[in-house]
Design a protein around this motif. Structure first.
Motif, short mmCIF file in Angstrom:
data_model
loop_
_atom_site.label_atom_id
_atom_site.label_comp_id
_atom_site.label_asym_id
_atom_site.label_seq_id
_atom_site.Cartn_x
_atom_site.Cartn_y
_atom_site.Cartn_z
N GLY A 264 -62.31 43.81 -4.62
CA GLY A 264 -61.30 43.19 -3.78
C GLY A 264 -61.37 41.68 -3.81
N ASP A 265 -62.59 41.14 -3.73
CA ASP A 265 -62.75 39.69 -3.74
C ASP A 265 -62.32 39.08 -5.07
N SER A 266 -62.50 39.84 -6.16
CA SER A 266 -62.13 39.31 -7.47
C SER A 266 -60.67 39.56 -7.81
N GLY A 267 -59.93 40.18 -6.88
CA GLY A 267 -58.50 40.40 -7.09
C GLY A 267 -58.17 41.58 -7.97
N LYS A 268 -59.13 42.50 -8.19
CA LYS A 268 -58.89 43.64 -9.07
C LYS A 268 -58.32 44.85 -8.34
N THR A 269 -58.34 44.84 -7.01
CA THR A 269 -57.76 45.93 -6.24
C THR A 269 -56.32 45.58 -5.88
N GLN A 270 -55.38 46.34 -6.42
CA GLN A 270 -53.97 46.08 -6.19
C GLN A 270 -53.39 47.11 -5.23
N LEU A 271 -52.47 46.68 -4.37
CA LEU A 271 -51.83 47.57 -3.42
C LEU A 271 -50.62 48.26 -4.07
N SER A 272 -50.48 49.56 -3.82
CA SER A 272 -49.31 50.32 -4.26
C SER A 272 -48.43 50.58 -3.04
N LEU A 273 -47.51 49.67 -2.79
CA LEU A 273 -46.72 49.72 -1.56
C LEU A 273 -45.62 50.76 -1.64
N GLU A 274 -45.43 51.47 -0.53
CA GLU A 274 -44.33 52.41 -0.39
C GLU A 274 -44.04 52.58 1.10
N LEU A 275 -42.95 53.21 1.41
CA LEU A 275 -42.58 53.41 2.80
C LEU A 275 -43.46 54.50 3.41
N VAL A 276 -44.21 54.16 4.47
CA VAL A 276 -45.19 55.06 5.06
C VAL A 276 -44.83 55.31 6.53
N SER A 277 -44.84 56.58 6.93
CA SER A 277 -44.66 56.94 8.34
C SER A 277 -46.02 56.90 9.03
N LEU A 278 -46.18 56.02 10.01
CA LEU A 278 -47.45 55.91 10.70
C LEU A 278 -47.77 57.18 11.49
N ASN A 279 -46.75 57.84 12.05
CA ASN A 279 -46.99 59.08 12.77
C ASN A 279 -47.55 60.16 11.85
N ASP A 280 -46.96 60.28 10.66
CA ASP A 280 -47.44 61.28 9.70
C ASP A 280 -48.85 60.94 9.22
N LEU A 281 -49.09 59.65 8.98
CA LEU A 281 -50.41 59.22 8.51
C LEU A 281 -51.49 59.51 9.56
N MET A 282 -51.23 59.15 10.82
CA MET A 282 -52.21 59.37 11.87
C MET A 282 -52.37 60.86 12.17
#
Length: 419
Positions: A264-282
């Motif tokens: 993460g500090d070296s910038g090698k971890t990239q985020l894969s963004l998508e639409l997420v329902s917080l209710n479903d996730l929790m």
């Protein structure tokens, strides 16, 4: 244009010198630490062996290392001898196998340290260049420097002062020239920030080495026990195998966390963004918690509105999972852990984990996201002190923030507020 290119090359050369000096100091520090650890483990093992042999540690006995005369393989024949005042040998221990184990142990630790240097190399180089960038910009702005009427001698004065600066020392730049006071102050401020960053990285490595030393020592101790008498004692054999497995799992978990933070500090971890329902996730985390933890009472209160955000679902779930695992760890059996989603008064969506565990003092709350930080009360529980650091890294990358409310002996409520 040629003059600007020359200035840029000079700044690049200075950045490389600073970076090489920092790496040399790190390697020297790691080597000294590993050698000290090797000696301490060797002395500790021999002292423990004497204690178990004689029932106590007798200072009056003579102790020395011995290689038989005429030996052609000194390493294989090296022994540790304990004798009384009449030179009667009371204990004779071959050291070849022990030294091999210690060399492998410290060698693995040194490789992990070199791995950390490799992971942090690109980030350090980028950070040094970013810190020195304002200096380079100042040097390249000829119109601003011309108004200061800087001569070629003053340019040379700046370059000489930087070239003779030792990054590992606490000294600051001093040009002794009123025309250069602004540049001097800016450069000294950058130096202080760079040294502070270097100290933080050194502390991180020292803490990581400390955390790795305990499982290594336990594994080594049980391995030695197996080597001495555990092969014929089924109870000792089972105990040793269980302990080695547990400590190996703990070490693997710690190394995985270290690698996550390093990537993460070296910038090698990239985020894969998508639409997420917080209710479903929790709700997914809630159902998993019910299945894997039967010792606590879990409750889930979904928000009234549909909370959806652009996020990396796997990383966001990992961050919340860390909070839930911490709550389970520090909450008494049978107590309630509440999971909640909703929106703040400003309309921002949030995820929340609330427990009735040991809680934290205000001092501990201010340090809770620091790597390897653990409060005095939490030290009696197993952990690495890296989980919350990983959670914060994840939420920072989502441009979110934490709200923490905690009281000692009452519990903790942590809310993740997302944009």
């Amino acid at each position: 244009m040629q003059k600007n290119n020359t200035q840029t090359k000079r700044m690049t050369s200075i950045a490389r010198k600073l970076h090489r000096s920092l790496i040399r100091k790190k390697i020297s520090m790691y080597t000294g630490f590993d050698f000290l650890l090797f000696v301490l483990l060797l002395v500790g093992w021999l002292a423990s062996l004497e204690y178990h042999t004689f029932g106590k540690f007798i200072l009056s006995y003579n102790r020395y290392f011995h290689i038989p005369s005429g030996s052609t393989h000194w390493f294989r024949d090296l022994v540790y001898i304990v004798s009384d005042q009449k030179e009667k040998i009371l204990l004779k221990v071959p050291l070849a196998d022990l030294i091999i184990v210690l060399c492998i142990t410290t060698g693995i630790l040194f490789l992990l340290q070199l791995l950390f240097i490799c992971f942090s190399y690109a980030k350090e180089s980028k950070k040094i260049r970013r810190i020195l960038a304002p200096i380079n910009e100042i040097a390249l702005k000829a119109d601003e420097l011309s108004r200061m009427a800087l001569s070629g001698d003053k340019y040379q004065q700046i370059e000489d002062a930087i070239s003779h600066l030792h990054p590992e020392e606490a000294e600051l730049l001093s040009f002794g020239d009123s025309d250069l006071q602004g540049i001097e102050a800016a450069m000294n401020n950058l130096l202080l920030r760079m040294r502070d960053s270097q100290r933080q990285q050194a502390r991180f490595v020292n803490d990581a080495s400390h955390e790795l030393r305990t499982p290594i020592a336990v594994i080594q101790g049980y391995a030695n026990m197996l080597s001495r008498w555990g092969k014929d004692d089924e109870k000792v054999l089972d105990e040793s195998i269980t302990a080695i497995q547990n400590e190996s799992d703990h070490m693997k978990h710690l190394v995985d966390q270290l690698l996550f933070l390093a990537r993460g500090d070296s910038g090698k971890t990239q985020l894969s963004l998508e639409l997420v329902s917080l209710n479903d996730l929790m709700n997914e985390i809630y159902e998993e918690s019910l299945m894997i933890d039967e010792n606590h009472l879990y409750r889930f209160r979904p928000g009234d509105s549909v909370c959806q955000v652009q996020a990396d679902p796997a990383l966001l779930k990992q961050a919340v999972r860390i909070l839930v695992d911490n709550s389970a760890k520090y909450t008494p059996e049978g107590a309630e852990i509440l999971l909640r989603t909703g929106q703040t008064d400003e309309g921002k969506p949030y995820l929340e984990v609330q427990d009735s565990g040991i809680g934290m003092s205000p001092k501990d709350v201010s340090h809770m996201f620091e790597r390897f930080y653990r409060s005095d009360e939490a030290r009696s529980y197993q952990g690495t002190g890296l989980g919350l650091s990983i959670a914060r890294w994840i939420i920072d990358r989502h441009n979110g923030r934490f709200e923490i409310l905690s009281r000692t002996e009452l519990g903790t409520r942590i809310r993740i507020i997302l944009p």
